[in-house]
Design an enzyme around this catalytic site. Structure first.
Site: not given
Ligand SMILES: Cc1ncc(COP(=O)(O)O)c(C=O)c1O
Length: 382
Positions: A201-202, A71, A180, A150, A330
């Site tokens: 990373a997660h 993000t 992803q 995602n 999200c």
């Molecule tokens: C395509 C995509 N972009 C960005 C993000 C955001 O990732 P983060 O949780 O590291 O902010 C996600 C999280 O689901 C995602 O799937």
């Protein structure tokens, strides 16, 4: 718990947590401090991790900036380019099915006077080159298109899109959100000419709270300038101030190292499990419909609709033993805009599920899930 929601986050790899442990305990130095061993050790660990991330992407270590998550990377690139280059143009192009961290940032930039074109996608969720070509204007400064979605797992042809842009409009920046896809497909930035890439990373068996941003070096090794989100002590060459989260960076580095070494094996495992899951689902639910691209997709991510079956009731019914989802973590309180954009109606969206696999699953666990899903679906349809 059988965890089938690995696009939301992955379980942490024990190799990753083991690598992080010393940096949460005895190796607590600040990598920006000077001369003494504790600081030097931290700095070395950070640079080693940067090397692993760069190796996963086939780029140079000094093209990697650590952030707190994807993000942040997405916000950093979009706002950073928009603010730095606003005198060159105020037009940005993205797609309608990007993650919220892109779409909401675009909305914010619109409130500042930027203009954003949100490209339609086709029935599978892919951005078409012709649509992108038609959207490019004299004042376009940035294009941001995700590598893999995602919710439905569809992959864009980022190589084709980025090559077109760089050949015909070299001064327009191209960003891709690759959150992803890393560790599941090859991402080789020596072949794919994007200017910026975001990752986290997660989503690849690493810790939460750490991400990275690739910023391509220009000719003569010069770095592309963009406005930072965080100002302060000028860490990360001034791109991102703030004391580096060493244990998390080490975790990201280890996750990237493991992802690089085991890429093929991981991909093959996810594909095998996916094939098995899909065949079992088809067997048990003959009127099932799969969403997203049938081939150009992220291994291990499937999205499907079972007509007449309310997804929330099923997910709640299974919740003590199984983790599956309706889509993005999200955008949990609203119907999926991704499924809407590929043509599903409101009812079909309510009948849709996402399952995202990980390397710790096996066919027995999938069998167990299918039996339980069947039981719950039967209960609802009696
Ligand atoms: C395509 C995509 N972009 C960005 C993000 C955001 O990732 P983060 O949780 O590291 O902010 C996600 C999280 O689901 C995602 O799937």
């Amino acid at each position: 718990m059988i965890y089938l929601d690995s696009s939301a986050t992955t379980p942490i790899d024990p190799e990753v947590s083991k690598a992080m442990w010393p940096y949460l305990n005895e190796e607590y130095g600040n990598p920006s401090s000077k001369y003494y061993t504790l600081a030097e050790n931290a700095k070395r660990a950070v640079e080693e991790a940067r090397g692993h991330v760069a190796s996963l992407l086939s780029c140079q270590p000094n093209e990697i900036i650590f952030t707190s998550c994807a993000t942040e990377s997405n916000n950093f690139v979009l706002k950073g380019v928009a603010h730095y280059y606003k005198n060159k143009g105020k037009h940005i192009i993205t797609s309608k099915i990007e993650h919220k961290s892109i779409l909401e940032t675009c909305k914010f930039l619109e409130s500042e006077g930027f203009e954003v074109t949100y490209l339609d996608v086709d029935q599978y969720g892919q951005v078409q080159l012709e649509a992108l070509k038609d959207a490019i204007r004299e004042d376009t400064i940035l294009i941001s298109i995700m590598w893999g979605n995602n919710e439905i797992g569809t992959l864009n042809n980022i190589e084709e899109l980025a090559k077109y842009v760089k050949e015909h409009h070299p001064y327009i920046f191209f960003h891709t959100d690759a959150t992803q896809v890393l560790g599941k497909i090859e991402v080789d930035l020596s072949k794919v000419p994007v200017d910026f890439l975001s990752l986290s990373a997660h989503k690849m068996y690493g810790p939460k709270g750490i991400g990275a941003c690739f910023i391509r070096k220009r000719e003569l090794g010069l770095r592309t300038k963009i406005t930072p989100l965080l100002h302060g002590g000028s860490q990360e060459d001034g791109y991102r101030s703030g004391t580096l989260s060493v244990h998390n960076i080490v975790g990201l580095g280890k996750a990237a190292e493991v992802a690089k070494i085991h890429l093929e094996e991981h991909r093959a495992k996810l594909l095998e499990l996916e094939e098995y899951l899909v065949s079992m689902l088809k067997q048990e639910f003959p009127d099932i419909k799969f969403n997203g691209h049938p081939e150009q997709k992220i291994p291990g991510v499937i999205n499907f609709t079972i007509p007449g079956i309310n997804n929330e009731l099923i997910i709640r019914g299974l919740k003590d033993e199984f983790a599956i989802s309706t889509g993005s973590a999200c955008s949990i309180n609203e119907p999926s805009y991704v499924l809407g954009a590929i043509g599903l109606n409101a009812l079909e969206i309510k009948n849709s599920f996402r399952i995202s696999l990980n390397k710790y699953l096996d066919k027995n666990k999938i069998d167990h899930f299918i039996q339980n899903l069947k039981k719950h679906v039967e209960r609802l349809t009696i």
